[in-house]
Design a protein around this motif. Sequence first.
Motif, PDB file in Angstrom:
ATOM      1  N   TYR A  56       1.627  -1.894  -6.899  1.00 23.17           N
ATOM      2  CA  TYR A  56       1.500  -1.032  -5.591  1.00 23.17           C
ATOM      3  C   TYR A  56       1.879  -1.962  -4.385  1.00 23.17           C
ATOM      4  O   TYR A  56       1.807  -3.018  -4.314  1.00 23.17           O
ATOM      5  N   ILE A  57       2.427  -1.131  -3.219  1.00 23.77           N
ATOM      6  CA  ILE A  57       2.762  -1.660  -1.892  1.00 23.77           C
ATOM      7  C   ILE A  57       1.987  -1.291  -0.971  1.00 23.77           C
ATOM      8  O   ILE A  57       1.560  -0.364  -0.890  1.00 23.77           O
ATOM      9  N   LEU A  58       1.253  -2.296   0.028  1.00 25.50           N
ATOM     10  CA  LEU A  58       0.722  -1.950   1.156  1.00 25.50           C
ATOM     11  C   LEU A  58       1.541  -2.515   2.267  1.00 25.50           C
ATOM     12  O   LEU A  58       1.753  -3.657   2.386  1.00 25.50           O
ATOM     13  N   ASP A  59       2.031  -1.783   3.172  1.00 25.06           N
ATOM     14  CA  ASP A  59       2.798  -2.215   4.432  1.00 25.06           C
ATOM     15  C   ASP A  59       1.746  -1.893   5.502  1.00 25.06           C
ATOM     16  O   ASP A  59       1.079  -1.077   5.870  1.00 25.06           O
ATOM     17  N   TYR A  60       1.604  -2.956   6.239  1.00 28.61           N
ATOM     18  CA  TYR A  60       0.896  -3.076   7.386  1.00 28.61           C
ATOM     19  C   TYR A  60       1.493  -3.461   8.644  1.00 28.61           C
ATOM     20  O   TYR A  60       2.021  -4.704   8.705  1.00 28.61           O
ATOM     21  N   ASP A  61       1.085  -2.813   9.850  1.00 28.50           N
ATOM     22  CA  ASP A  61       1.651  -3.197  11.028  1.00 28.50           C
ATOM     23  C   ASP A  61       0.725  -3.624  11.858  1.00 28.50           C
ATOM     24  O   ASP A  61      -0.311  -2.958  12.292  1.00 28.50           O
ATOM     25  N   THR A  62       0.712  -5.175  12.249  1.00 30.04           N
ATOM     26  CA  THR A  62      -0.307  -5.737  13.015  1.00 30.04           C
ATOM     27  C   THR A  62      -0.439  -5.251  14.416  1.00 30.04           C
ATOM     28  O   THR A  62      -1.538  -5.579  15.108  1.00 30.04           O
ATOM     29  N   LYS A  63       0.527  -4.694  14.843  1.00 30.06           N
ATOM     30  CA  LYS A  63       0.680  -4.188  16.369  1.00 30.06           C
ATOM     31  C   LYS A  63      -0.218  -2.867  16.490  1.00 30.06           C
ATOM     32  O   LYS A  63      -0.962  -2.988  17.567  1.00 30.06           O
TER      33      LYS A  63
END
Length: 300
Positions: A56-63
């Motif tokens: 599985y993939i987790l995309d995370y936007d720190t902004k």
Amino acid sequence: MKKENNFKSTHFFKNITLLSLMLYGSIIYAQKFRFYYELRFTPNSSQKEIRKVDFYILDYDTKTNESSFYSSNYVKNDSINKKINSLMKVSSVTVNLNGFKNSFIKEIITKRNDVYNIYSTIDGDFYTYQQEAKNTWKLGSENLKVLDYNCKSADISFGGRNWKAYFTNELPFNSGPYKFGELPGLITKIYDTEKEFEFSLIGVTKIDESVKFNFSKYIKVNEDKYIKQYESYLKDPVKSMKQGTIITDDGTKFVMAGGFSKSEIENEKKEIYSRLSKDNNCLERDSKKCKVRNSILNSK
């Protein structure tokens, strides 16, 4: 042979960790990260010796502090989808759908402002509903090294199971796989105490863009409405096939000229119930969806 294939897949994803030692120093300059997780799980609650592996993939936007969790098969199946769509334009072609590998967790799960948006397909129809993030953790004193990260422990009761997690302050994001988060660092490993489900971080990389999903096609409903639709499907899982339509695991529909015979439809119905019964172990076993599913399958 299966063990060899699993090893190769795991080895491939572990190669993505080349940035692990460099990430912390440059983290304040990055905006988007992609975290790769391996899920080892027991699909059938009565056959605990059988184990499977998904990625599985987790995309995370720190902004924006927004995340998207989804199966790696969504990326793989997209290219297969395009190929099949081109083939379907040719009359009388037989399409092999074996390339569509099923995922144990089929939903796309996004998180924004402490709210999870669940995107799911039911027999080719697209639905989305919301759930509040309700992770209440008890911080522990155990330490563990996952990849190159120093991690601390935490415990939680979630989905009718007790879970132990490890998180790292070196990746100071309150996120993690599936619906787990709200810790002062990324969750790098989490498993239930019965050892039926275990997520492990196996790769980290920085990205320019997240995967673009077409969320506009999803119908917004509340959770109860979604459960009713799911229950209706389980009671008649070949409704679309009776209308001459094949629906893949990601909700793509293919209309087959001439339709299907009664014996083909009946055989497919038995196959669907057999497959659902084999994968009957719910990650959230106290959820409404799990209870409805088990109630119907147990009556068959």
